[in-house]
Motif scaffolding. Sequence first.
Motif, mmCIF file in Angstrom:
data_model
loop_
_atom_site.group_PDB
_atom_site.id
_atom_site.type_symbol
_atom_site.label_atom_id
_atom_site.label_comp_id
_atom_site.label_asym_id
_atom_site.label_seq_id
_atom_site.Cartn_x
_atom_site.Cartn_y
_atom_site.Cartn_z
ATOM 1 N N UNK A 1 0.851 -1.188 0.000
ATOM 2 C CA UNK A 1 0.000 0.000 0.000
ATOM 3 C C UNK A 1 0.889 1.242 0.000
ATOM 4 N N UNK A 2 0.687 2.153 -0.948
ATOM 5 C CA UNK A 2 1.539 3.324 -1.091
ATOM 6 C C UNK A 2 1.315 4.303 0.050
ATOM 7 N N UNK A 3 2.390 5.088 0.376
ATOM 8 C CA UNK A 3 2.287 6.101 1.408
ATOM 9 C C UNK A 3 1.567 7.327 0.877
ATOM 10 N N UNK A 4 0.856 8.018 1.772
ATOM 11 C CA UNK A 4 0.210 9.282 1.433
ATOM 12 C C UNK A 4 1.295 10.344 1.398
ATOM 13 N N UNK A 5 1.512 10.994 0.255
ATOM 14 C CA UNK A 5 2.596 11.974 0.097
ATOM 15 C C UNK A 5 2.400 13.191 0.980
ATOM 16 N N UNK A 6 1.186 13.473 1.418
ATOM 17 C CA UNK A 6 0.935 14.652 2.251
ATOM 18 C C UNK A 6 1.221 14.376 3.712
ATOM 19 N N UNK A 7 0.930 13.175 4.197
ATOM 20 C CA UNK A 7 1.105 12.864 5.618
ATOM 21 C C UNK A 7 2.265 11.927 5.885
ATOM 22 N N UNK A 8 2.743 11.238 4.863
ATOM 23 C CA UNK A 8 3.824 10.294 5.057
ATOM 24 C C UNK A 8 3.388 9.000 5.698
ATOM 25 N N UNK A 9 2.086 8.802 5.841
ATOM 26 C CA UNK A 9 1.546 7.594 6.448
ATOM 27 C C UNK A 9 0.731 6.803 5.434
ATOM 28 N N UNK A 10 0.580 5.525 5.739
ATOM 29 C CA UNK A 10 -0.224 4.687 4.864
ATOM 30 C C UNK A 10 -1.701 5.050 5.037
ATOM 31 N N UNK A 11 -2.443 5.216 3.940
ATOM 32 C CA UNK A 11 -3.869 5.532 4.068
ATOM 33 C C UNK A 11 -4.629 4.355 4.649
ATOM 34 N N UNK A 12 -5.720 4.640 5.327
ATOM 35 C CA UNK A 12 -6.541 3.589 5.929
ATOM 36 C C UNK A 12 -7.218 2.767 4.839
ATOM 37 N N UNK A 13 -7.728 1.605 5.245
ATOM 38 C CA UNK A 13 -8.441 0.751 4.293
ATOM 39 C C UNK A 13 -9.660 1.472 3.727
ATOM 40 N N UNK A 14 -10.378 2.205 4.616
ATOM 41 C CA UNK A 14 -11.578 2.925 4.172
ATOM 42 C C UNK A 14 -11.224 3.987 3.142
ATOM 43 N N UNK A 15 -10.100 4.717 3.394
ATOM 44 C CA UNK A 15 -9.677 5.766 2.463
ATOM 45 C C UNK A 15 -9.255 5.164 1.129
ATOM 46 N N UNK A 16 -8.557 4.037 1.200
ATOM 47 C CA UNK A 16 -8.134 3.360 -0.034
ATOM 48 C C UNK A 16 -9.332 2.868 -0.828
ATOM 49 N N UNK A 17 -10.292 2.285 -0.115
ATOM 50 C CA UNK A 17 -11.498 1.788 -0.778
ATOM 51 C C UNK A 17 -12.269 2.923 -1.433
ATOM 52 N N UNK A 18 -12.452 4.020 -0.677
ATOM 53 C CA UNK A 18 -13.204 5.161 -1.211
ATOM 54 C C UNK A 18 -12.465 5.805 -2.383
ATOM 55 N N UNK A 19 -11.158 5.761 -2.365
ATOM 56 C CA UNK A 19 -10.386 6.380 -3.441
ATOM 57 C C UNK A 19 -10.398 5.589 -4.733
ATOM 58 N N UNK A 20 -10.819 4.335 -4.665
ATOM 59 C CA UNK A 20 -10.834 3.503 -5.868
ATOM 60 C C UNK A 20 -12.181 3.576 -6.577
ATOM 61 N N UNK A 21 -12.165 3.300 -7.873
ATOM 62 C CA UNK A 21 -13.405 3.296 -8.643
ATOM 63 C C UNK A 21 -14.330 2.189 -8.157
ATOM 64 N N UNK A 22 -13.769 1.027 -7.858
ATOM 65 C CA UNK A 22 -14.578 -0.091 -7.354
ATOM 66 C C UNK A 22 -15.226 0.284 -6.033
#
Length: 234
Positions: A1-22
Amino acid sequence: MALDTRTGRRPSFAATLWGSTVGKKTVMAVSGLIMLLYLVVHMIGNLKIFFGAAEFNHYAHWLRVVGEPFMHEEWTLWLVRVVLLAAVVAHATSAYQLSRRDIRARPGTYVHRKPRASYATRTMRWGGIILGLFLVWHLLDLTTGTVHAGFRPGHPYQNVVDTFSTWYGNVIYLVAMLALGLHIRHGFWSAAQTLGVGSRARDRALKTTANVLALVLTVGFVSVPVAVMTGVVS
């Protein structure tokens, strides 16, 4: 899972899910099914108007006290409203963002036009806008009475009859219900595909179910204004 360039932390599962088209399609499908369930219940409640003012008004009162004494008056009603509001916001937001992604993904004008889509598919976006505007008007008309000149708190039967005794009330409602039917017809089948329910063996049954749901809900909702216009309900 890629790091968030703004926070330097891995995004949560919910954020990753919401960010995807699926993920957005899944949110859109689930929220749509929640609203569909509400519409079925709401239509059944509306049909109580054919049993007279006393029956309809009693049903409207029951909605405010359901769950008592465990739940305080109107708590259950407000809980349903909050869930529906969340579903509407999630559905509209995911639909808008998916639409924007689709537009950005297009490299330019297609050399060859895609096969002509169904009427329901081509009007899903406009249908959503129509339904959104109708929802606002419907609440201001029969819930708060803001746009209803003869609104009488505590008299839902008379308020419904008053609304459908005006030409504009009927036009707004009928256009919205037709848009709703088309939206359900396409949306139910799309939700089934998104949630992995669809298959070659089930597609015919799913499309038939979508058509039946759209027809039943459209006829059920439209029957109320038609009954008032024809004097069956007065």
